[in-house]
Design a protein around this motif. Sequence first.
Motif, PDB file in Angstrom:
ATOM      1  N   GLY A   1       0.873  -1.058  -0.083  1.00  0.00           N
ATOM      2  CA  GLY A   1       0.018   0.083  -0.014  1.00  0.00           C
ATOM      3  C   GLY A   1       0.832   1.236   0.000  1.00  0.00           C
ATOM      4  O   GLY A   1       0.561   2.297  -0.629  1.00  0.00           O
ATOM      5  N   TYR A   2       1.912   1.251   0.784  1.00  0.00           N
ATOM      6  CA  TYR A   2       2.830   2.414   0.663  1.00  0.00           C
ATOM      7  C   TYR A   2       3.464   2.640  -0.575  1.00  0.00           C
ATOM      8  O   TYR A   2       3.824   3.629  -1.067  1.00  0.00           O
ATOM      9  CB  TYR A   2       4.000   2.291   2.020  1.00  0.00           C
ATOM     10  N   ILE A   3       3.867   1.576  -1.115  1.00  0.00           N
ATOM     11  CA  ILE A   3       4.507   1.741  -2.300  1.00  0.00           C
ATOM     12  C   ILE A   3       3.731   2.388  -3.397  1.00  0.00           C
ATOM     13  O   ILE A   3       4.168   3.221  -4.094  1.00  0.00           O
ATOM     14  CB  ILE A   3       5.085   0.286  -2.938  1.00  0.00           C
ATOM     15  N   LEU A   4       2.451   1.859  -3.483  1.00  0.00           N
ATOM     16  CA  LEU A   4       1.591   2.274  -4.595  1.00  0.00           C
ATOM     17  C   LEU A   4       1.188   3.837  -4.204  1.00  0.00           C
ATOM     18  O   LEU A   4       0.993   4.415  -5.217  1.00  0.00           O
ATOM     19  CB  LEU A   4       0.331   1.370  -4.391  1.00  0.00           C
ATOM     20  N   ALA A   5       0.984   3.976  -2.907  1.00  0.00           N
ATOM     21  CA  ALA A   5       0.654   5.497  -2.517  1.00  0.00           C
ATOM     22  C   ALA A   5       1.636   6.444  -3.364  1.00  0.00           C
ATOM     23  O   ALA A   5       1.531   7.427  -3.478  1.00  0.00           O
ATOM     24  CB  ALA A   5       0.631   5.463  -0.947  1.00  0.00           C
ATOM     25  N   GLU A   6       2.925   6.090  -2.926  1.00  0.00           N
ATOM     26  CA  GLU A   6       4.115   6.937  -3.443  1.00  0.00           C
ATOM     27  C   GLU A   6       4.132   7.019  -5.094  1.00  0.00           C
ATOM     28  O   GLU A   6       4.348   7.958  -5.475  1.00  0.00           O
ATOM     29  CB  GLU A   6       5.527   6.410  -2.736  1.00  0.00           C
ATOM     30  N   MET A   7       4.024   5.471  -5.547  1.00  0.00           N
ATOM     31  CA  MET A   7       4.156   5.402  -7.180  1.00  0.00           C
ATOM     32  C   MET A   7       2.960   6.194  -7.654  1.00  0.00           C
ATOM     33  O   MET A   7       3.165   6.529  -8.774  1.00  0.00           O
ATOM     34  CB  MET A   7       4.341   3.868  -7.481  1.00  0.00           C
ATOM     35  N   GLN A   8       1.579   5.847  -7.182  1.00  0.00           N
ATOM     36  CA  GLN A   8       0.392   6.277  -8.003  1.00  0.00           C
ATOM     37  C   GLN A   8      -0.064   7.683  -7.672  1.00  0.00           C
ATOM     38  O   GLN A   8      -0.935   8.345  -8.346  1.00  0.00           O
ATOM     39  CB  GLN A   8      -0.669   5.099  -7.693  1.00  0.00           C
ATOM     40  N   TYR A   9       0.584   8.151  -6.735  1.00  0.00           N
ATOM     41  CA  TYR A   9       0.187   9.574  -6.325  1.00  0.00           C
ATOM     42  C   TYR A   9       0.122  10.563  -7.404  1.00  0.00           C
ATOM     43  O   TYR A   9      -1.015  11.248  -7.590  1.00  0.00           O
ATOM     44  CB  TYR A   9       1.230  10.169  -5.011  1.00  0.00           C
ATOM     45  N   LEU A  10       0.867  10.850  -8.148  1.00  0.00           N
ATOM     46  CA  LEU A  10       0.757  11.899  -9.314  1.00  0.00           C
ATOM     47  C   LEU A  10      -0.180  11.835 -10.161  1.00  0.00           C
ATOM     48  O   LEU A  10      -1.101  12.535 -10.108  1.00  0.00           O
ATOM     49  CB  LEU A  10       2.079  12.053  -9.924  1.00  0.00           C
ATOM     50  N   GLN A  11      -0.506  10.416 -10.608  1.00  0.00           N
ATOM     51  CA  GLN A  11      -1.513  10.132 -11.436  1.00  0.00           C
ATOM     52  C   GLN A  11      -3.055  10.097 -10.857  1.00  0.00           C
ATOM     53  O   GLN A  11      -4.056  10.591 -11.408  1.00  0.00           O
ATOM     54  CB  GLN A  11      -1.274   8.835 -12.252  1.00  0.00           C
ATOM     55  N   ARG A  12      -2.945   9.781  -9.400  1.00  0.00           N
ATOM     56  CA  ARG A  12      -4.093   9.873  -8.814  1.00  0.00           C
ATOM     57  C   ARG A  12      -4.715  11.203  -8.569  1.00  0.00           C
ATOM     58  O   ARG A  12      -5.871  11.592  -8.398  1.00  0.00           O
ATOM     59  CB  ARG A  12      -3.862   8.905  -7.492  1.00  0.00           C
ATOM     60  N   THR A  13      -3.752  12.142  -8.291  1.00  0.00           N
ATOM     61  CA  THR A  13      -3.893  13.538  -7.967  1.00  0.00           C
ATOM     62  C   THR A  13      -4.311  14.442  -9.307  1.00  0.00           C
ATOM     63  O   THR A  13      -5.279  15.424  -9.019  1.00  0.00           O
ATOM     64  CB  THR A  13      -2.937  14.083  -6.757  1.00  0.00           C
ATOM     65  N   TYR A  14      -3.425  14.139 -10.032  1.00  0.00           N
ATOM     66  CA  TYR A  14      -3.501  15.035 -11.290  1.00  0.00           C
ATOM     67  C   TYR A  14      -3.810  13.790 -12.488  1.00  0.00           C
ATOM     68  O   TYR A  14      -2.897  13.685 -13.404  1.00  0.00           O
ATOM     69  CB  TYR A  14      -2.433  15.818 -11.768  1.00  0.00           C
ATOM     70  N   PRO A  15      -5.084  13.340 -12.637  1.00  0.00           N
ATOM     71  CA  PRO A  15      -5.220  12.371 -13.834  1.00  0.00           C
ATOM     72  C   PRO A  15      -4.936  12.767 -15.270  1.00  0.00           C
ATOM     73  O   PRO A  15      -5.215  13.773 -15.302  1.00  0.00           O
ATOM     74  CB  PRO A  15      -6.718  12.127 -13.552  1.00  0.00           C
ATOM     75  N   GLY A  16      -4.130  12.012 -15.596  1.00  0.00           N
ATOM     76  CA  GLY A  16      -3.719  12.150 -17.309  1.00  0.00           C
ATOM     77  C   GLY A  16      -2.454  12.997 -17.135  1.00  0.00           C
ATOM     78  O   GLY A  16      -2.017  13.426 -18.240  1.00  0.00           O
ATOM     79  N   ALA A  17      -1.876  13.529 -16.157  1.00  0.00           N
ATOM     80  CA  ALA A  17      -0.621  14.325 -16.085  1.00  0.00           C
ATOM     81  C   ALA A  17       0.510  13.792 -17.046  1.00  0.00           C
ATOM     82  O   ALA A  17       0.642  12.686 -16.796  1.00  0.00           O
ATOM     83  CB  ALA A  17      -0.352  14.713 -14.781  1.00  0.00           C
ATOM     84  N   GLU A  18       0.907  14.691 -17.706  1.00  0.00           N
ATOM     85  CA  GLU A  18       2.117  14.275 -18.697  1.00  0.00           C
ATOM     86  C   GLU A  18       3.311  15.175 -18.325  1.00  0.00           C
ATOM     87  O   GLU A  18       3.039  16.371 -18.145  1.00  0.00           O
ATOM     88  CB  GLU A  18       1.592  14.052 -20.060  1.00  0.00           C
ATOM     89  N   TRP A  19       4.547  15.039 -18.899  1.00  0.00           N
ATOM     90  CA  TRP A  19       5.294  16.099 -18.966  1.00  0.00           C
ATOM     91  C   TRP A  19       6.139  15.830 -20.159  1.00  0.00           C
ATOM     92  O   TRP A  19       6.208  14.635 -20.959  1.00  0.00           O
ATOM     93  CB  TRP A  19       6.384  15.774 -17.785  1.00  0.00           C
TER      94      TRP A  19
END
Lengths: 167, 257
Positions: free
Chosen positions: B239-257
């Motif tokens: 759960g902790y790994i996913l929280a860190e790994m997925q944070y950006l896409q969960r918070t800003y869906p579809g974010a790209e750089w």
Amino acid sequence: MVTAANISAQPVWQILATVTDPEVPVLTILDLGIVRDVNMVDGQVQVTITPTYTGCPAMDMISMNIRLALIENGYSNIKITTVLSPAWTTDWMSEEGKQKLQQYGIAPPNAKQAVCTPDSFQEEEAIQCPLCKSYNTKMISQFGSTACKSLYQCNECKEPFDYFKCH
Amino acid sequence: MNQNLIDYTLHLADTTLILAQRNSEWCGHGPILEQDIAITNISLDLIGQSRNFYQYAAALINLPITIGTANNPADLATEDSLAYLRTEREFKNLLLVEQPNVDWGQTILRQFYFSVYQLYLFQQLQNCKDEQLAAIATKALKEITYHVRWSSEWVIRLGDGTAESHQRMLAAIEELKNYTGEFFIAAGYETPMGIDFALLKQQWEEKTKAVFEEATLPYPEKTFNQSGGKTGTHTEHLGYILAEMQYLQRTYPGAEW
Ligand SMILES: [Zn+2]
């Protein structure tokens, strides 16, 4: 076999010869041996490439650069396909490519041989220093600046250098 | 739609991704520069493998959809949606790979156990009847060979090293001993894949025993096997790994750089 498709693919090969590896810019993608096929089908350019290393982050950029080079040369209908099989090997690198690598300061890959085995602490391959050409060199790390290289040092001229490892 | 093949491909993808994510925590923190580069290079190889598996899984999942007429691109699975938008219970990775790094010794032992397993598993997958899995495995075996060499050498170096490095390896052996049995317990979706688990176990034990012997380390006695990772029941660490790994896409869906 010379067919109409092959003939019209010729100019495409010439364009591909100008696309270089973003991480080793001295090598073209043809030197690397990653272009497997070029076809013209109903006005569509179809380029088939194969990745060098599974995790090579340059592959997406290479694919994009191929597309850009073709667009610049007037092609618009382009399809780039990545195939994994047969798996790329350093044996597919052209002789010219190997010479360019050495001149660039990277030791070119030895022919694929017994060293590509999982046994630990095996005797290291004799790798020639690309600068002073001495074979008196030692491996510092199996893993170098990119996925495809190991780090070596020359015992004669003391220079550290990259070796494009056999794969 | 072949659900077993999709699940198996996701299991391979998740396992390589989570181990890559764990190893990458060493980036900038390795014991010496060359080994920092080594462990992060191994991460890169594993991410490459996981991308190949996720792309294939996405293609399999999308197969029945793309035959249909009206496609909303947002409904299609992609390598990114599979990595960043699935929940803990949907992840099918081995429990071993989600275990914490702790120290260099435990990181090395985890990599060694896994790379040896992967070497023999992928040798079998090379001849798998699914052509794409066979192609991915054949390609990956080249880098796995280097991973086995590197991690074996480190197990030997640390086991047969100083009193402290030996002690740390003993602690790592104790910590990880219950997480390797899962390799050989077939999940429902693995059964149709035609893997010879008995052979895999025999080869894995042979190789790990040989390296342990050279490392002057005691071979762990099997008492109990943790399992469940392959079907989505994880240790508290995932759960902790996913929280860190997925944070950006969960918070800003579809974010790209
Ligand atoms: Zn030299």
